[in-house]
Design an enzyme around this catalytic site. Structure first.
Site, PDB file in Angstrom:
ATOM      1  N   GLY A 554       1.013  -1.387   0.181  1.00 33.16           N
ATOM      2  CA  GLY A 554       0.083  -0.070  -0.222  1.00 33.16           C
ATOM      3  C   GLY A 554       1.351   1.255   0.411  1.00 33.16           C
ATOM      4  O   GLY A 554       1.771   0.946   0.610  1.00 33.16           O
ATOM      5  N   GLY A 556       1.081   5.487   0.388  1.00 31.05           N
ATOM      6  CA  GLY A 556      -0.144   6.534   1.097  1.00 31.05           C
ATOM      7  C   GLY A 556      -0.016   8.105   1.182  1.00 31.05           C
ATOM      8  O   GLY A 556       1.699   8.154   0.335  1.00 31.05           O
ATOM      9  N   GLY A 557      -0.286   9.110   1.924  1.00 33.31           N
ATOM     10  CA  GLY A 557       0.452  10.729   1.702  1.00 33.31           C
ATOM     11  C   GLY A 557       1.111   9.863   2.225  1.00 33.31           C
ATOM     12  O   GLY A 557       2.768  10.800   2.646  1.00 33.31           O
ATOM     13  N   LYS A 560       5.561   4.546   2.307  1.00 33.83           N
ATOM     14  CA  LYS A 560       5.052   3.523   1.639  1.00 33.83           C
ATOM     15  C   LYS A 560       4.638   2.177   3.074  1.00 33.83           C
ATOM     16  O   LYS A 560       4.793   1.972   4.141  1.00 33.83           O
ATOM     17  CB  LYS A 560       5.665   2.651   1.611  1.00 33.83           C
ATOM     18  N   ASP A 671     -12.004   9.279   9.122  1.00 35.49           N
ATOM     19  CA  ASP A 671     -11.643   9.267   7.572  1.00 35.49           C
ATOM     20  C   ASP A 671     -12.594   7.283   7.620  1.00 35.49           C
ATOM     21  O   ASP A 671     -11.820   6.674   7.193  1.00 35.49           O
ATOM     22  CB  ASP A 671     -10.586   8.320   7.659  1.00 35.49           C
TER      23      ASP A 671
END
Ligand SMILES: *[C@@H]1O[C@H](CO)[C@@H](O)[C@H](O)[C@H]1NC(C)=O
Ligand SMILES: *[C@@H]1O[C@H](CO)[C@@H](O)[C@H](O)[C@H]1NC(C)=O
Ligand SMILES: *[C@@H]1O[C@H](CO)[C@@H](O)[C@H](O)[C@H]1NC(C)=O
Length: 878
Positions: A554, A556-557, A560, A671
């Site tokens: 994965g 994301g911002g 990793k 979220d």
């Protein structure tokens, strides 16, 4: 008679004279028509610019190169008359590895140019005849060809024009990527020369050169200065280097689709908030160029026909900016050209937005309708950003809705160009001029002043530092010697930051962090503080095969996520933060704050972390079946049954219920979405990603900047910026609908009313047509009672006002009820199972109690469920 004769003459000559005048008129008309036509073509997309000077040279090549975009580059021999050199060599290779990196500013059609090069052992000069003075493009291609008698990766050289330094002590040490440089320089007379100067004992080389006239209107003399705000004049005296040329919201554009043979790249890489933006496009032929404004020379219609706009400008009340971030070199000023074209409005004067550059206002309430007097009409604006306004080596361009009552809340951008401006040394690469003299800002006096200022500043800083050190030394906590990177960002960065940790008493902090004595003592200390185990960097390197790209599961911002296997064979998920990111630090800290307080079967658990070598790494239990979303759509995974989906929803609802009510302080996840619900090997759902979570005192709300994911965001939170648990409930309602319909929550490509899944589903629900949009793979197996219950639950979750939404406990109850109905129905469907006791003995709630999680209480609900269930049983018995 005379008259008659005259008349006769006139009559006689009439055919002659009238034919002349007819011809004249025809000529006039046709030239007028030509004028009109040429004016027309001027303002249409088909305008072709024929450059008066057009030198294209494939250096070192034995024959001409015809590129796929139609341009022909001359061979070395055909261009030898342009070159004055005392010692040079031609080199070439047959093929170049096709794994060589092509920079986005380079069109793939130009790759054949890199197969040969000309190597200069002494200063060498190309001289070009330029018929008309003005701006010219200079485009240079470099690639150090391998296996040559000269090692081109060692070549260090300068490239100058007569006045401007283009490259200073330049070298291409990386032979796995092509290098492309593009400049716009002024030529005053008819001669333009390009000098290649090898450094002492080195060489210079070039693979291809373009020297091509640019149209005069391309760069005007004036632009808007951003800092200080005002007018900037004198652009025409600057040489420019093209840094970025971006087609926003559309694909890359190749030289054959631009009359100036420019290459435009797509904006994907630079869009800093892709979740908030949505691309729009119209057919390029519908773009109009206004009189006296942008023309196809400024940018082709392909650029104006695509844009990014704010996602869902009508259904929500968005108040954010679309942002693009581009890396640049500091200490230069930049010319920034923004291209706009209103392809989103239905009528004039609907769209007003602000334009910001590096956080400073560029245009306030830009109204494209007034500027262009029409929709789909091209417009551009130039800005100069002063070197002093550039920090972090980046330029950020933002557009966001103007704070006006009228119009839609939307903002667009169609194209973006960034050009570096030459500095006081007339250089685009350093502060050494063409004569090799270093040029520093102005005269000696100024220099002395600066030195004095620096000296003073240093002295003051030193004293301040000393003072701070003294104070800190006196206030040093126990065990301060061992405190390092990670722990220092676990500790509050800002004294008044109301984070979980800082609200704890300092004695607790020092018990957690202050008593780190030796590495061997870490693990027990940390786990006793609820932070899990301490992992060494080495251990995690071994677990992930040195953070192998193949182990990434994965991105994301924050960085990793890798899958790893610990020495004892345990599989773990390893989240490695991008170092130095302030946001990353905050989110990591929140995540640790939260997870160290929480243990629940339906929350992903943190196993430990690593802070060695300024790393920020968190280690979690591994969730073998990944995010829920992958099991709903967009992948090839087998479809989940309705029962499985219900169980997953129930699990995640329990996780959220625990968050809201289970801990000392209520925690809002912020979220909730299907990618943050992970499934373990038994499809048990666990809520993950607490990076945005917030703790709030009971029955209150917190005001905060809106964060979260589009499509799941609570509209009330969006409006009021006030966060309560009911925002999670809203997002969970969206999750329920998503699980039922198995499609993305925002699908910009669908017709307007279908874009937002939650709205579309509720609309269908009210019309009684919900059945049509349910995931067809499960539609027939859903028991109608169970469906009704779920849809009711989702509808309540999605209520406009938080106050009208149920709590997670209620939602959970409804989900469990729906599951019972579904199970009862499947018993009826399969009479052979009738013999078995269809009332599940093993009530799902048991799991939680096994964990010993006393804070979750819905036992009353449970008995109600059982009550209702026995009623169903009776019904069935009749
Ligand atoms: C436009 O957006 C869609 C969906 O978000 C995406 O698939 C497509 O690649 C985008 N197109 C461009 C040119 O960026
Ligand atoms: C380039 O232009 C051709 C026609 O001239 C068109 O078919 C093609 O789609 C264009 N490509 C892009 C990426 O603009
Ligand atoms: C948009 O960006 C500007 C400049 O960075 C900032 O001042 C403004 O508050 C932002 N607007 C929103 C709604 O975030």
């Amino acid at each position: 008679m005379i008259m008659g004769g005259e008349t006769k003459w006139v009559l006689k000559s009439q055919p002659f004279s009238s034919s002349i005048s007819l011809i004249l008129i025809a000529l006039l008309l046709s030239s007028f028509a030509n004028l009109v036509v040429s004016k027309d073509t001027n303002s249409s997309s088909t305008e072709k610019f024929s450059p008066p000077a057009n030198f294209l040279i494939d250096c070192g090549s034995k024959q001409q190169s015809r590129l796929d975009d139609g341009r022909i580059f001359k061979s070395d021999r055909e261009s030898s008359s342009l070159l004055a050199t005392s010692e040079d060599v031609q080199v070439s290779v047959d093929t170049i590895s096709n794994s060589t990196i092509v920079p986005p500013s380079l069109s793939p059609s130009s790759l054949p140019l890199f197969r040969s090069a000309r190597v200069f052992l002494e200063e060498s000069t190309y001289t070009f005849y330029i018929p008309k003075s003005g701006r010219i493009w200079v485009r240079l291609y470099f690639f150090p060809l391998p296996r040559q008698s000269y090692n081109l990766t060692d070549a260090v050289f300068c490239v100058h024009t007569d006045q401007i330094v283009l490259l200073h002590d330049f070298s291409v040490s990386n032979n796995t990527a092509f290098v492309f440089k593009e400049y716009l320089v002024n030529v005053a007379g008819n001669r333009f020369s390009l000098k290649f100067k090898p450094k002492k004992k080195s060489s210079a080389f070039v693979n291809a050169i373009e020297v091509v006239s640019a149209p005069d209107p391309l760069i005007s003399d004036a632009a808007t200065s951003v800092s200080p705000a005002g007018e900037y004049t004198g652009l025409s005296s600057s040489a420019l280097q093209v840094y970025y040329r971006v087609n926003v919201g559309g694909p890359g554009i190749n030289p054959d689709n631009d009359t100036l043979s420019r290459t435009w790249e797509s904006d994907k890489k630079y869009n800093a908030f892709p979740d908030g933006s949505q691309n729009v496009s119209v057919t390029p032929n519908s773009i109009k160029f206004p009189d006296g404004g942008a023309t196809a020379v400024i940018a082709p219609n392909w650029i104006y026909s695509t844009a990014e706009q704010m996602k869902d400008p009508l259904t929500m009340e968005p108040n954010f900016n679309l942002s693009w971030v581009l890396n640049v070199e500091e200490s230069y000023s930049y010319l920034i050209r923004l291209h706009f074209c209103d392809i989103v409005s239905k009528s004039l004067n609907e769209l007003y937005f602000n334009v910001y550059i590096n956080g400073m206002i560029g245009v306030s309430s830009l109204d494209l309708s007034t500027q262009t007097k029409g929709l789909a009409t091209a417009f551009y604006k130039d800005f100069v950003l002063n070197a002093s306004a550039i920090t972090n080596s980046s330029i950020m361009v933002q557009v966001g809705p103007a704070n006006l009552q009228q119009g839609t809340k939307n903002a667009i951008l169609n194209g973006l160009e960034v050009m570096k401006m030459s500095n006081i040394a007339n250089s685009l690469d350093g502060f050494v001029n063409v004569e090799g003299k270093p040029i520093r800002p102005s005269e000696r006096a100024k220099v002395m002043k600066i030195i004095a200022a620096i000296g003073l500043a240093m002295a003051v800083t030193a004293m301040l530092l000393l003072a701070t050190v003294c104070i800190r030394w006196q206030k040093r906590p126990e065990g301060w010697e061992n405190r390092k990177s990670f722990s220092s960002w676990l500790l509050p960065l800002h004294a008044n930051h109301s984070s979980f940790l800082s609200s704890k008493s300092s004695s607790r902090k020092s018990s957690v962090f202050g008593s780190r004595k030796s590495k061997s003592g870490y693990s027990s200390l940390y786990s006793s503080a609820g932070l899990g185990r301490f992992f060494t960097f080495n251990e995690l390197q071994n677990a992930t095969n040195f953070f192998d790209e193949k182990a990434i599961i994965g991105v994301g911002g924050f960085g990793k996520v890798y899958i790893g296997t610990l020495e004892d064979g345990t599989k773990v998920a390893i989240k490695r933060g991008n170092p130095g990111s302030e946001q990353g630090i905050n989110e990591f800290r929140t995540e640790i704050d939260m997870l160290s307080k929480l243990r629940h079967r339906h929350l992903v658990s943190l196993m430990g972390f690593c802070d060695e070598q300024s790393e920020m790494i968190l280690v979690y239990e591994y969730m073998a079946n990944g995010p829920l979303r992958d099991h709903l759509y967009g992948s090839n995974l087998a479809s989940l049954s309705w029962k499985q989906r219900l169980e997953i929803c129930i699990g995640s609802a329990r996780g959220l219920h625990y968050l809201h009510t289970g801990a000392a302080q209520s925690i809002i996840h912020r979220d909730v979405k299907t990618t943050n619900i992970l499934l373990d090997e038994n499809f048990v759902a666990k809520v993950s990603d607490f990076g945005l979570s917030k703790a709030v005192p009971e029955n209150t709300h917190v005001s905060t900047a809106v964060k979260g994911s589009f499509g799941y965001l609570d509209p009330e939170y969006f409006r009021s910026q006030q966060l309560t648990e009911k925002s999670d409930v809203y997002s969970f309602g969206v999750v329920l609908i998503e699980v039922l319909c198995a499609r993305t929550v925002i699908s910009p490509t669908l017709p307007r009313e279908q874009v937002n899944l939650a709205e579309w589903a509720m609309q269908n629900h009210r019309k009684g047509t919900l059945g049509k949009i349910i995931d067809p793979r499960i539609a027939s197996s859903i028991n109608p009672g169970s469906l009704k219950k779920i849809v009711e639950a989702a509808e309540k979750c999605l209520a406009d006002h938080g106050g009208d939404r149920p709590g997670m406990g209620d939602v959970l109850w409804n989900l469990e009820y729906a599951l019972q109905l579904q199970e009862a129905a499947s018993q009826i469907d399969h009479p052979e199972d009738k013999s078995t006791n269809f009332i599940p003995l093993d009530h799902p709630n048991e799991d939680d109690h096994k964990i010993g999680d006393s804070s979750v209480t819905y036992s009353s609900d449970k008995s109600e469920v059982t009550d209702l269930f026995s009623q169903i049983a009776k019904l069935q018995g009749r």
